[in-house]
Structure formats: C-alpha cells, structure tokens
Design an enzyme around this catalytic site. Sequence first.
Site, mmCIF file in Angstrom:
data_model
loop_
_atom_site.group_PDB
_atom_site.id
_atom_site.type_symbol
_atom_site.label_atom_id
_atom_site.label_comp_id
_atom_site.label_asym_id
_atom_site.label_seq_id
_atom_site.Cartn_x
_atom_site.Cartn_y
_atom_site.Cartn_z
ATOM 1 N N ARG A 145 -34.305 -14.874 14.855
ATOM 2 C CA ARG A 145 -34.059 -16.065 14.060
ATOM 3 C C ARG A 145 -33.292 -15.791 12.779
ATOM 4 O O ARG A 145 -32.252 -16.383 12.534
ATOM 5 C CB ARG A 145 -35.389 -16.754 13.721
ATOM 6 C CG ARG A 145 -35.147 -18.128 13.111
ATOM 7 C CD ARG A 145 -36.386 -18.741 12.519
ATOM 8 N NE ARG A 145 -37.496 -18.776 13.452
ATOM 9 C CZ ARG A 145 -38.707 -19.166 13.119
ATOM 10 N NH1 ARG A 145 -38.958 -19.554 11.888
ATOM 11 N NH2 ARG A 145 -39.679 -19.173 13.988
ATOM 12 N N HIS A 204 -31.636 -22.543 23.815
ATOM 13 C CA HIS A 204 -32.347 -22.478 22.539
ATOM 14 C C HIS A 204 -33.447 -23.539 22.503
ATOM 15 O O HIS A 204 -33.213 -24.669 22.051
ATOM 16 C CB HIS A 204 -31.337 -22.709 21.404
ATOM 17 C CG HIS A 204 -31.808 -22.263 20.054
ATOM 18 N ND1 HIS A 204 -31.976 -20.949 19.716
ATOM 19 C CD2 HIS A 204 -32.132 -22.973 18.933
ATOM 20 C CE1 HIS A 204 -32.386 -20.864 18.459
ATOM 21 N NE2 HIS A 204 -32.492 -22.079 17.971
ATOM 22 N N TYR A 217 -22.308 -39.367 16.334
ATOM 23 C CA TYR A 217 -21.023 -39.859 15.796
ATOM 24 C C TYR A 217 -19.969 -38.770 15.687
ATOM 25 O O TYR A 217 -18.795 -39.073 15.587
ATOM 26 C CB TYR A 217 -21.228 -40.460 14.395
ATOM 27 C CG TYR A 217 -22.186 -41.616 14.353
ATOM 28 C CD1 TYR A 217 -21.933 -42.782 15.066
ATOM 29 C CD2 TYR A 217 -23.347 -41.554 13.583
ATOM 30 C CE1 TYR A 217 -22.827 -43.844 15.022
ATOM 31 C CE2 TYR A 217 -24.236 -42.617 13.537
ATOM 32 C CZ TYR A 217 -23.974 -43.754 14.266
ATOM 33 O OH TYR A 217 -24.839 -44.800 14.224
#
Length: 747
Positions: free
Chosen positions: A37, A83, A127
């Site tokens: 991570r 993931h 968007y």
Amino acid sequence: MGKPVNPPSGGEIENINLKDALEERYLAYALSTIMHRALPDARDGLKPVHRRILHAMRLLRLDPKSAPKKCARIVGDVMGQYHPHGDQSIYDALVRMAQDFAQRYPLAEGQGNFGNIDGDNAAAMRYTEARLTEVARLLLDGIDEDSVDFRETYDQANEEPVVLPAAFPNLLANGSQGIAVGMATSIPPHNAAELCDAALHLISHPATTSDQLIKFVPGPDLPTGGIIVDTPSSIAETYMTGRGSFRVRARWEKEDTGRGSWNIVVTEIPYSVPKSRLIEKIAELLQEKKLPLLADVRDESAEDIRVVLEPRSRTVDPIILMESLFKLTELESRIPMNVNVLAGGKVPKVLGLAECLREWLDHRREVLVRRSQFRLNAIDKRLEILGGLLIVYLDLDRVIKIIREEDEPKAELMRFFKLSEVQANAILDTRLRSLRKLEEMELKREQKSLQDEKATIEDLLGSDKVQWKTVAWEIKEVRKTFGPETALGKRRTTFAEAPDTSDIDFAEAMVEREPITVIVSDKGWIRAMKGHVADTSSVQFKGDDTLKTAFFAETTSKIIVVATNGRFFTLDASKLPGGRGFGDPIRLMVDLEEGEDFIAAFPFKAGTKLLVAGSDGRGFIIPADDVIANTRKGKQILNLDAPAKAVICTEASGDHVAIVGENRKLLVFPLTQMPEMTRGKGVRLQRYKDGGISDAKVFSLSDGLTWKDTSGRTWTVEKTDLIEWIGNRAEAGRLPPKGFPRSNKFE
C-alpha cells in the site's frame, strides 16, 4: 453476578494467548501496509494501486493516441479485477496521476474537471475521462514481451504485473508520499533529463557516489516551480543519506504601479500548498494585525498563478516585507525527503541518490535481457517454420499430392520431408495464394533478416558491455523526449541563496515607523501620543499625578527605563498604550521589586554612552548597547549597598563631568577619570561629609556649563569662569556660581 461461563469443550477450539494473537495479526497488517500500500517499488517508483491503474488502462487500450474513456469504467475495471478496495481511493489515485500541479510528469491525461491548485476536488468519476500519457506508455513499454514477472490477482482469475518495465526514471521524477506502519516515505519530484544524465554517468562510472552525482541532479524540480534556498552542502547531505528536507520559497517580483507605488506579485507557490489555504492564512494574519507591512492580499489568478500583495506604504522595503511573510506563512515551506522504498521490490530501505538510480538501471538491464530472450525464442520458432516452408517449396507438387491422396497427410509430410510437427502444421495451414513464386523470395529474405537479428541478440545476451550500451541508448532516447528544451522537460524550480537577514530586527521591521511622543508621569504611568507634540502643557494626568518626562521617539524605538535599584528595563515603543487615556503603569510591563521606583526614561540610541550614579556618589560610564534587556526582569547594571539608590542616568556626550551634591557643592572633572564598565558599583565621583549626590551631567568644556533656572531661562558659565570648580574626581567641590538653581538640578 453469575459464574463465568467456560467455553464448550471439544470441537475445533484452540487456545491462543491474546498477546501472541495480537502480535501476529498486527505484524501481518503492518507488512501488508508496507509492501502493498504505502511504499513505492524502487524500480518503477509505483505503489500497487498506481501500477494496477496503469495496467488496467493499457488493457482498455487507452494509449496516448486513442480516445479517452470514462474514469468510472477505469475504476470499475481496476476494482473488479485487480484492486479489491474502495472505488474512491482508486479514483483519488487516478486523479492525482493526472494533475500537472501534483505530478511533475503526469501518468494520466484527464478530460474534465480534475481539481485545481486551490485545493478544489475533481468532478465525480462518471463525468471525467482519462487516457495514458507518453510517460505512462514508457513505463509499460515491453510488458507483453515477458520483461517482468506476473502474479495471480486477488481472486486467481487474472494476472497482474509485479513491477512495470519502467523505461522512465519514475521513482525520483514523479516522487512519492506514503505513510505505512512504523515508517513513511516522502520523495519530491525531480527533473527527468537530469536523472537520465546522472544514470548515464553511473553506467560509464559505476563507482560514482551520490555527492558526485549532484552535479547532474542539483535538487528537486517541483511541478509548481518555486525557489530552493538551501545551501549546496545541505542538499548534498540529503542526497547522500536519502533523508533531509528542502526549503522552498514562492517566486515573486516587484511590479511598479506608477507614481512611485508598487505591488508584489507572486507567480509560483511552494509544492503541495493549496493556494486558497495560503491566501486565507495571509488574510487571517492581516486581520490579526500580525503583518503591519502588508495592506492587502488579492488573488488575480486565471490559468497562471497571480497573487498580489499590496504594501502598507511605498516606503516599505519589499525584501523585509517578503522575509516577514516567509517567516509567518506557507509562502516558504519545507519539503521533506525520506527515500524509504522497497529495494528490489522486497526490502524497505532508505536509499541515497546513487542507490536509487542503481536500482533503476539494474532493473532496466534485467528487462532488456528478458525482452531479448523473449524475442530470441520468437525468432527460433519462426525460423523453424520458415525452414519447413522452404523445404516444401522445393517440391510443391509432391506436397499437394500427399495432401490430396493421404488419409493422414500430416504424418506423411513429416515422414517424407523429415519435418517437425510445428513445420507440418504450418504447411497444412498455408493458403493457396501463398504458393506464388514471389512468396518463396519473400520467405528467404525474412529468414536472412531473422538470422541476422538472432546473431545480434545472441551477441547482446553474451556481453555485459553491449547490454549496458543498449540500456544507455534507451536512456538517451528518453532524455531526448524530456530534454530541457521541451515544454515538459524544462526545469521549473530554480536555486538561490536566501538574503542575509541577520542584521534586520524583525520585531522593529514589523512595526510601521511613525513619530510619537512618549509621556511618563511622576507615579510611573507611561503612554505614547501620535506625532511629535512639542507642547505637553495640555496633557491630562490621573488624580494628583504630574508630568515627569516627555521625549520624542518613533514606533520602532526601544525605550529604556531605569529603576532606583540599578536595574535597566527595555520597552518596545510600538507596544506602549495610546495617548488618549492616562496610559498604563510601567510596573505592569516589567517585574519591579516592591518599594522601588523609576528615575529615568529615554529612547535608546545605539552607539551612545551613559553615565550612571547612585545616591552614595559612586558611578561609572556604560555603553548604551549594553543596557538593553530582553526580558521583563530587566538587567542589573549598577550594584548598590543599602540604603543607596540609583539616582542618575544621563547621556555621556562631552569631555567633562559636572556633579553637584545635596550639600550644594559643585565639582567639574575630566570624563577620562571615569571608568567604562558594563556593570558594577563604579568609583567615587564626589566626596561628601553627609548627604549624597543631587545631579550630574556630561558636557563639552569648550561650550561651557549650562543649566536652567527656576523661571526656565538658560544660564551658561564659560570655560574661563569655571576654573575654580575644575578639579579631580572624588574631591568635595565648592559652592556653585551665582544663578545656580535652588533645586540643585541642572535641568
């Protein structure tokens, strides 16, 4: 209370110590955070989430030249296949990869609102659209050619790369930030062309150390520009150890606005500082009156940054104004550097500059070898097929006959022409149109070129020197793409030395310089009236209090106050109460012992000297610079034996001392007979049978001795008339000349 219930016996129950269980689980969590991570791989400079995003985008065919796709589609693919974490964290990582103010070399090209330097968030992923950039293409270049290892994804349904081929020095070029468990990483971005130069030098001189590579990589190159003001030696230290920090300042210039007035325009701000927060902080400090040199701050930014700082007046020094802002705001910030990365993708380690580049170069060489081997295997396969086809072309009619007449044409072909199974399959798959005469020539040409390529690859695989030469050539190509003459490759952050501000008193500089009149009352109240007020007769006092002394000063002055116990205190004129009321008692501003009082107050003048004396007639000369006190407790200058008190502190400019006792005896002696000290009891100035000192002053003998009488007239006794009073220090003196005031004071 009931009895504690014992767990049921038997079955699959195992007793474990809580401590052991916690240790084991926390260690597993810590390792997972560190490895999967928070820390980037030293080879490609990526954390798993970024690597997975790039890999998924590549599989979606989002190359730099293709049309972008919705970010929601990318995030969905990454989350579903590689993931298994929150979609928001994946989208945040993708957004950051596309921000040109966050990444020095963006890995994604965004279409739509991807946030801005003010700290505003990106639009929702439904968007926005994205595709890979040229930099990301370089990172992925050759991933299909067995250049890196793949591992199974979390659900064993797919494969993902362990590391990317990384033809771009991404670790240092884009930097990285991350907090793991018990360790963190913080790498500022650097200039890719400079890193390539350093890597090329490292290839030709493998023993080069980090401090020698600094001539190629002078410091970070931040996406938002700015100026690094660290010394070269501290930068060198940071690169050698992999730990340190860089002081980055905003870039500014003075802009004339006509008629002698000017503004300061900030065009670049430090890395990772949101502009809106920076301006808010400056405005807050302005409101709290902590920036007296600044009148206003305006944000006139459009595409480019333009923050306008308006000075309080045109007389303000722009450098002092900016230095005060650098001290108090994020216009100067520290960028930490802690190159804590996974060396070889496995071990967390803090690496210096040379080690970072070495990791990248070794990886590039391994990628080259693996790609070459992959190509060699492909060539061998093709050559085998070509060999079979060329054999067949020698007797096409026989081939056709076997295919038409045999039940098992493959076996017969293999037997008759001594072919391998692969070759026989290739022949059987051949189309009729490929049996033209021309085709045979084409095959021979292909065979020749493949044999030449094979020889070249075998040379490369057999020689370290050729391998490094090829790696160097690849790096030179990258350097060309991101050279200093390109828009993306041009260095943005510059280096400078911070101006020397050691001689600037910031406390004073932070105060606007204005004339004031300081008024001290008999009872020890002090105030500052605006302007130089010559006539203080109209000044009001509290109750039966009266004027003790008034003098001109400026808001930037320091006021010296002397107490009867021989202590000197320092007050800032800018902090004195205003002249509208009665002021404040000086006792509230300094720590004065009970029963003591103030005998004098005057503005500090650097370089002058003072005469101090106690009621016992002892005193000395002290430079004014030595009486400044930095604390409320003041500074003990004149040491006294009770019941003596300090009674005199006057400016010592002249060559003779005139001293008068309470016994009305006057003595004049040369100033040279008095010692200069920084503290102490001093020496006897005049001898008395009883009583003590009344007043003293230092004057120039050539100008004569002057005093004011009770009606305010000034009397002067010329040098020639003073002969009978001139003597030596510690004499008794004699009665003063006619006209000397009854108060035994010169003023």
